[in-house]
Design an enzyme around this catalytic site. Structure first.
Site, short mmCIF file in Angstrom:
data_model
loop_
_atom_site.label_atom_id
_atom_site.label_comp_id
_atom_site.label_asym_id
_atom_site.label_seq_id
_atom_site.Cartn_x
_atom_site.Cartn_y
_atom_site.Cartn_z
N ASP A 185 -11.62 2.88 3.88
CA ASP A 185 -12.04 1.48 3.80
C ASP A 185 -13.56 1.36 3.75
O ASP A 185 -14.10 0.29 3.48
CB ASP A 185 -11.55 0.72 5.06
CG ASP A 185 -10.44 -0.26 4.72
OD1 ASP A 185 -10.22 -0.50 3.53
OD2 ASP A 185 -9.80 -0.77 5.66
N GLN A 243 -5.07 -1.29 9.46
CA GLN A 243 -4.84 -2.61 8.89
C GLN A 243 -5.39 -3.69 9.82
O GLN A 243 -5.02 -3.75 10.99
CB GLN A 243 -3.33 -2.82 8.65
CG GLN A 243 -2.97 -4.15 8.02
CD GLN A 243 -3.49 -4.30 6.59
OE1 GLN A 243 -3.39 -3.38 5.78
NE2 GLN A 243 -4.05 -5.45 6.27
N LYS A 251 0.83 -1.21 0.00
CA LYS A 251 0.00 0.00 0.00
C LYS A 251 0.87 1.25 0.00
O LYS A 251 0.59 2.21 -0.71
CB LYS A 251 -0.94 0.00 1.22
CG LYS A 251 -2.12 -0.92 1.04
CD LYS A 251 -2.89 -1.14 2.32
CE LYS A 251 -3.89 -2.27 2.16
NZ LYS A 251 -4.47 -2.73 3.40
#
Ligand code: NAP
Length: 280
Positions: A117, A94, A50
């Site tokens: 997200d 995460q 990422k």
């Protein structure tokens, strides 16, 4: 019929290229912060990928790494700092977090406008309400982009999504509903799953069971999206769809790897761009 292969790698690369062009024209670089807690090796690989992808499109990347022993309060403090940091437009926590930390309240602590997200209740609500201003979770968003790469107008099509997780199955079903599909959400209690799947013009499998979907589950000409990532004993990845046989029946299919997977990070960058006020 031999299905055309939906090349997620190429489609993701094109999306990243258009994001990079948008970023280059922006006066302020969008910033994406990733919070990584603990030592999970797979999470370290994801976060490194990422960070690399963020920098490649010209965005600012912020990494906040906390030890395995970190407390929920320490993670909350980092989230609060990033929520207040005006140079950070997107925040990604995460997952999974170490077992002693409950991730749910921490996910909800992320400012909804920075929730790239799309997992806060505000963004889930906006998705269900059809409010385009919300953040759409990355993997379902990427899957929809893949479907639309082969067919733009999905109106009236029968769609079946196998899997009803909050991370994927539920938002995927909502996205297809918003495209005017007639959507069935299938799951572990669904009766006659093969028969249900055979109705689908669009079949999306997100289960986590190697090659569950067989050729005789698939309507000839269907678009098949395989979200599953199942690591085999030999280290290779396989999807939830029996690719060899289903590709003889479907009109278009995503491979594993190289299908949905590459779209997730590209859509994370698209969400960060959106959070910073632009769009790709
Ligand atoms: P999950 O939370 O474990 O959900 C799995 C879903 O599959 C559940 O809804 C479950 O039903 C259903 N299911 C389980 N066994 C079934 C069966 N035999 N028949 C029908 N449905 C069944 O998983 P997830 O997070 O949604 O992920 C699903 C897969 O996608 C995994 O392989 C994951 O690695 C992959 N994935 C890939 C990406 C990517 O970037 N490519 C991103 C996210 C996930 P119940 O609800 O009834 O238990």
């Amino acid at each position: 019929m031999v299905a055309s292969i939906i090349d997620g790698k190429a489609i993701a690369a094109a999306l990243r290229k258009s994001i990079a062009a948008e970023v280059a024209a922006m006066p302020v670089k969008p910033g994406l912060a990733v919070i990584l807690v603990g030592d999970d090796p797979a999470s370290h690989v994801y976060v490194n990928n990422k960070v690399k992808a963020t920098e490649e499109v010209g965005m600012k990347s912020v990494e906040r790494r906390l030890p395995e022993t970190a407390t929920a309060e320490q993670v909350a403090k980092v989230i609060d700092e990033l929520n207040a940091d005006t140079s950070v437009h997107g925040i990604l926590l995460q997952l999974p977090l170490p077992k002693h930390i409950n991730s749910d309240p921490l996910i909800q602590r992320i400012a909804p406008e920075k929730d790239v997200d799309g997992l806060t209740f505000i963004n889930i609500g906006k998705l269900v309400a059809g409010d385009a201003a919300g953040m759409v979770p990355c993997t379902p968003q990427g899957s929809l982009r893949l479907i639309k790469s082969v067919r733009q107008d999905l109106s009236g099509l029968d769609a079946v999504v196998i899997g009803r997780s909050l991370l994927f199955g539920k938002p995927m079903a909502q996205l297809l509903l918003a495209e005017n599909c007639t959507v069935t959400s299938a799951h572990s209690r669904t009766k006659n799953l093969a028969e249900v799947c055979r109705r689908a013009d669009i079949l999306v499998a997100a289960v986590g069971k190697t090659e569950l979907v067989k050729a005789d589950w698939v309507k000839p000409g269907a678009i098949v999206i395989d979200v599953g990532i199942n690591r085999q004993d030999n280290g290779k990845l396989k999807g939830d769809v029996d690719y060899a046989s289903v590709s003889q029946v479907a009109s278009a299919i995503t491979p594993v790897p190289g299908g949905v997977g590459p779209m997730t990070i590209a859509c994370l960058l698209a969400n960060t761009l959106k959070a910073a006020g632009a769009r790709a």
